[in-house]
Design an enzyme around this catalytic site. Structure first.
Site, short mmCIF file in Angstrom:
data_model
loop_
_atom_site.label_atom_id
_atom_site.label_comp_id
_atom_site.label_asym_id
_atom_site.label_seq_id
_atom_site.Cartn_x
_atom_site.Cartn_y
_atom_site.Cartn_z
N HIS B 12 25.98 84.61 66.12
CA HIS B 12 26.58 83.76 66.82
C HIS B 12 26.48 82.54 66.33
CE1 HIS B 12 27.66 81.19 70.50
NE2 HIS B 12 28.38 82.36 70.88
N LEU B 73 23.69 91.25 70.80
CA LEU B 73 23.09 92.32 71.70
C LEU B 73 24.26 93.55 72.12
CD1 LEU B 73 20.51 93.19 72.98
CD2 LEU B 73 21.13 91.51 74.97
N ALA B 74 25.48 92.88 72.66
CA ALA B 74 26.59 93.93 72.85
C ALA B 74 27.80 93.31 72.56
CB ALA B 74 26.53 93.80 74.45
N GLY B 76 31.75 91.83 72.73
CA GLY B 76 32.12 91.04 73.65
C GLY B 76 33.42 90.39 72.77
N HIS B 78 33.57 87.97 70.91
CA HIS B 78 33.27 87.58 69.44
C HIS B 78 33.20 88.96 68.76
CE1 HIS B 78 32.22 83.64 70.59
NE2 HIS B 78 30.95 83.88 71.34
#
Lengths: 130, 130
Positions: B12, B73-74, B76, B78
Protein backbone atom coordinates in the site's frame (compact mmCIF):
# COMPACT_ATOMS: atom_id res chain seq x y z
CA UNK A 1 -4.66 -12.34 29.43
CA UNK A 2 -7.12 -11.23 32.10
CA UNK A 3 -10.29 -12.93 33.33
CA UNK A 4 -13.57 -11.43 32.09
CA UNK A 5 -11.86 -10.14 29.02
CA UNK A 6 -13.34 -9.38 25.64
CA UNK A 7 -11.87 -8.72 22.23
CA UNK A 8 -12.67 -5.94 19.77
CA UNK A 9 -11.24 -6.69 16.33
CA UNK A 10 -10.73 -3.48 14.34
CA UNK A 11 -10.76 -3.41 10.56
CA UNK A 12 -9.95 -0.63 8.12
CA UNK A 13 -13.38 -0.70 6.49
CA UNK A 14 -14.04 -0.37 2.77
CA UNK A 15 -16.58 0.75 0.19
CA UNK A 16 -16.54 -2.88 -0.94
CA UNK A 17 -17.52 -5.92 1.12
CA UNK A 18 -14.22 -7.80 1.30
CA UNK A 19 -12.58 -6.05 4.25
CA UNK A 20 -15.63 -6.46 6.45
CA UNK A 21 -16.05 -10.09 5.40
CA UNK A 22 -12.38 -10.78 6.19
CA UNK A 23 -12.56 -9.08 9.59
CA UNK A 24 -15.80 -10.85 10.53
CA UNK A 25 -14.51 -14.24 9.38
CA UNK A 26 -11.20 -13.87 11.24
CA UNK A 27 -13.15 -12.76 14.33
CA UNK A 28 -15.21 -15.94 14.00
CA UNK A 29 -12.03 -18.02 13.74
CA UNK A 30 -10.72 -16.27 16.86
CA UNK A 31 -13.95 -17.17 18.66
CA UNK A 32 -13.24 -20.85 17.88
CA UNK A 33 -9.82 -20.43 19.49
CA UNK A 34 -11.15 -18.52 22.53
CA UNK A 35 -14.27 -20.31 23.72
CA UNK A 36 -16.57 -18.21 25.88
CA UNK A 37 -14.89 -14.90 25.07
CA UNK A 38 -17.06 -12.05 23.76
CA UNK A 39 -15.51 -11.03 20.43
CA UNK A 40 -16.86 -8.10 18.44
CA UNK A 41 -15.79 -6.20 15.33
CA UNK A 42 -15.63 -2.52 14.39
CA UNK A 43 -14.24 -0.35 11.59
CA UNK A 44 -12.25 2.84 11.22
CA UNK A 45 -13.85 3.97 7.97
CA UNK A 46 -16.79 3.30 5.67
CA UNK A 47 -18.24 0.38 7.64
CA UNK A 48 -20.26 0.03 10.84
CA UNK A 49 -20.06 -0.34 13.74
CA UNK A 50 -17.54 2.46 14.19
CA UNK A 51 -14.72 2.00 16.71
CA UNK A 52 -16.61 4.10 19.27
CA UNK A 53 -19.78 2.05 18.71
CA UNK A 54 -17.77 -1.14 19.10
CA UNK A 55 -16.25 0.05 22.36
CA UNK A 56 -19.57 1.23 23.80
CA UNK A 57 -21.23 -2.08 22.91
CA UNK A 58 -19.21 -3.73 25.70
CA UNK A 59 -21.24 -1.73 28.25
CA UNK A 60 -23.88 -4.45 28.19
CA UNK A 61 -21.34 -7.24 28.89
CA UNK A 62 -19.47 -8.25 32.05
CA UNK A 63 -16.14 -7.59 30.30
CA UNK A 64 -13.68 -5.77 32.57
CA UNK A 65 -10.62 -5.92 30.29
CA UNK A 66 -10.95 -5.34 26.58
CA UNK A 67 -8.24 -6.38 24.13
CA UNK A 68 -8.34 -4.20 21.03
CA UNK A 69 -6.77 -5.97 18.06
CA UNK A 70 -6.04 -3.95 14.90
CA UNK A 71 -6.45 -6.42 12.03
CA UNK A 72 -3.97 -4.57 9.85
CA UNK A 73 -0.96 -6.01 8.07
CA UNK A 74 1.43 -3.39 9.39
CA UNK A 75 1.56 -0.40 11.68
CA UNK A 76 0.79 2.92 10.04
CA UNK A 77 -1.08 6.14 10.72
CA UNK A 78 -4.31 4.24 11.43
CA UNK A 79 -2.78 1.98 14.07
CA UNK A 80 -0.36 4.49 15.60
CA UNK A 81 -2.41 7.69 15.52
CA UNK A 82 -6.10 7.21 14.67
CA UNK A 83 -6.92 4.22 16.90
CA UNK A 84 -4.84 5.39 19.91
CA UNK A 85 -6.60 8.77 19.69
CA UNK A 86 -10.03 7.12 19.89
CA UNK A 87 -8.90 4.90 22.76
CA UNK A 88 -7.33 7.86 24.58
CA UNK A 89 -3.96 6.08 24.56
CA UNK A 90 -0.89 8.25 25.08
CA UNK A 91 1.79 7.89 22.39
CA UNK A 92 3.55 4.54 22.63
CA UNK A 93 1.31 3.27 25.44
CA UNK A 94 -0.65 0.01 25.19
CA UNK A 95 -2.85 0.17 28.26
CA UNK A 96 -5.47 2.63 29.35
CA UNK A 97 -8.88 2.92 30.95
CA UNK A 98 -11.95 3.59 28.85
CA UNK A 99 -15.22 4.96 30.16
CA UNK A 100 -18.38 3.08 29.30
CA UNK A 101 -20.44 5.68 31.16
CA UNK A 102 -21.59 3.74 34.22
CA UNK A 103 -18.25 1.96 34.57
CA UNK A 104 -14.69 1.91 33.29
CA UNK A 105 -12.93 -0.96 31.57
CA UNK A 106 -9.24 -1.64 31.17
CA UNK A 107 -8.15 -1.54 27.54
CA UNK A 108 -5.12 -3.41 26.19
CA UNK A 109 -4.07 -2.44 22.68
CA UNK A 110 -2.53 -5.37 20.79
CA UNK A 111 -0.10 -5.23 17.88
CA UNK A 112 -1.19 -5.60 14.25
CA UNK A 113 -0.37 -8.81 12.36
CA UNK A 114 3.06 -7.53 11.35
CA UNK A 115 5.98 -9.49 10.01
CA UNK A 116 5.80 -13.24 10.45
CA UNK A 117 6.85 -16.26 8.42
CA UNK A 118 3.20 -17.35 8.18
CA UNK A 119 2.48 -14.22 6.12
CA UNK A 120 5.26 -15.22 3.71
CA UNK A 121 3.91 -18.79 3.61
CA UNK A 122 0.43 -17.51 2.73
CA UNK A 123 1.82 -15.07 0.15
CA UNK A 124 3.78 -17.94 -1.40
CA UNK A 125 0.61 -20.03 -1.55
CA UNK A 126 -1.25 -17.19 -3.30
CA UNK A 127 1.54 -17.11 -5.92
CA UNK A 128 1.39 -20.85 -6.55
CA UNK A 129 -2.41 -20.65 -6.84
CA UNK A 130 -2.28 -17.82 -9.40
CA UNK B 1 4.08 -21.24 -12.37
CA UNK B 2 6.04 -20.46 -15.53
CA UNK B 3 9.78 -20.71 -16.19
CA UNK B 4 11.66 -17.39 -16.28
CA UNK B 5 9.14 -15.85 -13.99
CA UNK B 6 9.58 -12.97 -11.63
CA UNK B 7 7.52 -11.61 -8.76
CA UNK B 8 6.51 -8.03 -8.02
CA UNK B 9 5.18 -7.66 -4.49
CA UNK B 10 2.90 -4.63 -4.18
CA UNK B 11 2.39 -2.78 -0.93
CA UNK B 12 0.00 0.00 0.00
CA UNK B 13 2.75 2.42 0.99
CA UNK B 14 2.66 4.72 4.01
CA UNK B 15 3.95 8.01 5.37
CA UNK B 16 5.56 5.87 8.08
CA UNK B 17 8.19 3.17 7.58
CA UNK B 18 6.29 0.07 8.75
CA UNK B 19 4.41 -0.83 5.59
CA UNK B 20 7.54 -0.68 3.44
CA UNK B 21 9.56 -2.63 6.00
CA UNK B 22 6.84 -5.31 6.13
CA UNK B 23 6.60 -5.58 2.35
CA UNK B 24 10.39 -5.73 1.93
CA UNK B 25 10.79 -8.30 4.70
CA UNK B 26 8.03 -10.53 3.34
CA UNK B 27 9.57 -10.22 -0.14
CA UNK B 28 12.86 -11.38 1.37
CA UNK B 29 11.11 -14.33 3.00
CA UNK B 30 9.53 -15.18 -0.37
CA UNK B 31 13.00 -15.08 -1.95
CA UNK B 32 14.13 -17.75 0.56
CA UNK B 33 11.19 -19.89 -0.58
CA UNK B 34 11.79 -19.27 -4.32
CA UNK B 35 15.52 -19.61 -4.94
CA UNK B 36 16.76 -17.95 -8.13
CA UNK B 37 13.56 -15.98 -8.74
CA UNK B 38 13.82 -12.21 -9.22
CA UNK B 39 11.54 -10.65 -6.60
CA UNK B 40 11.00 -6.89 -6.40
CA UNK B 41 8.72 -4.59 -4.45
CA UNK B 42 6.65 -1.53 -5.36
CA UNK B 43 4.01 0.68 -3.74
CA UNK B 44 0.66 2.22 -4.64
CA UNK B 45 1.05 5.37 -2.56
CA UNK B 46 3.59 7.40 -0.63
CA UNK B 47 6.56 5.05 -1.17
CA UNK B 48 8.90 4.29 -4.06
CA UNK B 49 9.29 2.58 -6.40
CA UNK B 50 5.81 3.14 -7.77
CA UNK B 51 3.94 0.25 -9.37
CA UNK B 52 4.89 1.51 -12.85
CA UNK B 53 8.55 1.83 -11.83
CA UNK B 54 8.44 -1.68 -10.38
CA UNK B 55 6.96 -3.10 -13.59
CA UNK B 56 9.43 -1.27 -15.84
CA UNK B 57 12.37 -2.46 -13.73
CA UNK B 58 11.84 -5.97 -15.12
CA UNK B 59 12.93 -4.72 -18.57
CA UNK B 60 16.54 -5.38 -17.59
CA UNK B 61 15.82 -8.99 -16.54
CA UNK B 62 15.13 -12.15 -18.54
CA UNK B 63 11.73 -12.49 -16.90
CA UNK B 64 9.02 -13.43 -19.39
CA UNK B 65 6.17 -13.97 -16.93
CA UNK B 66 5.65 -11.63 -14.02
CA UNK B 67 3.51 -12.58 -11.03
CA UNK B 68 2.10 -9.48 -9.38
CA UNK B 69 1.22 -10.15 -5.73
CA UNK B 70 -0.82 -7.56 -3.83
CA UNK B 71 0.35 -7.81 -0.21
CA UNK B 72 -2.97 -6.65 1.16
CA UNK B 73 -5.09 -8.35 3.78
CA UNK B 74 -8.27 -8.23 1.71
CA UNK B 75 -9.54 -7.17 -1.67
CA UNK B 76 -10.71 -3.59 -1.91
CA UNK B 77 -10.61 -0.63 -4.25
CA UNK B 78 -6.80 -0.76 -4.41
CA UNK B 79 -6.66 -4.43 -5.45
CA UNK B 80 -9.77 -4.50 -7.64
CA UNK B 81 -9.59 -1.11 -9.34
CA UNK B 82 -6.30 0.76 -8.89
CA UNK B 83 -3.83 -2.07 -9.53
CA UNK B 84 -5.79 -3.65 -12.42
CA UNK B 85 -5.97 -0.21 -14.06
CA UNK B 86 -2.18 0.18 -13.92
CA UNK B 87 -1.67 -3.35 -15.24
CA UNK B 88 -4.25 -2.83 -17.99
CA UNK B 89 -6.26 -5.79 -16.69
CA UNK B 90 -9.89 -5.95 -17.75
CA UNK B 91 -12.40 -6.29 -14.87
CA UNK B 92 -12.20 -9.72 -13.28
CA UNK B 93 -9.28 -10.87 -15.44
CA UNK B 94 -6.02 -12.16 -13.93
CA UNK B 95 -3.79 -12.39 -16.98
CA UNK B 96 -2.61 -9.82 -19.45
CA UNK B 97 0.41 -8.69 -21.44
CA UNK B 98 2.42 -5.70 -20.34
CA UNK B 99 4.73 -3.69 -22.59
CA UNK B 100 8.26 -3.11 -21.35
CA UNK B 101 9.01 -1.07 -24.47
CA UNK B 102 11.36 -3.35 -26.38
CA UNK B 103 9.39 -6.48 -25.40
CA UNK B 104 6.19 -7.66 -23.79
CA UNK B 105 5.87 -9.81 -20.69
CA UNK B 106 2.99 -11.94 -19.52
CA UNK B 107 1.50 -10.70 -16.28
CA UNK B 108 -0.36 -12.92 -13.80
CA UNK B 109 -2.21 -11.08 -11.06
CA UNK B 110 -2.35 -13.09 -7.82
CA UNK B 111 -4.89 -12.82 -5.02
CA UNK B 112 -4.26 -10.84 -1.83
CA UNK B 113 -3.64 -12.71 1.45
CA UNK B 114 -7.35 -12.99 2.17
CA UNK B 115 -9.07 -15.25 4.66
CA UNK B 116 -7.00 -18.10 6.02
CA UNK B 117 -6.68 -19.87 9.35
CA UNK B 118 -3.05 -18.74 9.59
CA UNK B 119 -4.25 -15.13 9.82
CA UNK B 120 -6.46 -16.10 12.76
CA UNK B 121 -3.55 -18.00 14.35
CA UNK B 122 -1.32 -14.94 14.04
CA UNK B 123 -4.06 -12.61 15.33
CA UNK B 124 -4.54 -14.97 18.29
CA UNK B 125 -0.80 -14.85 18.97
CA UNK B 126 -0.85 -11.03 18.93
CA UNK B 127 -3.63 -11.13 21.55
CA UNK B 128 -1.75 -13.49 23.83
CA UNK B 129 1.39 -11.33 23.49
CA UNK B 130 -0.48 -8.13 24.40
Amino acid sequence: MQENFGVLVLGHGSKLTYNKRTVETVAGMLAERMAGVTIKTAYLNMDRPTVEEGLKSFAETDVTTLYVLPLFLAHGTHTLKDIPKILGLPDGEHRTTYSLGARNIDVVYAEPLGIDSCIADLAHRRLTEA
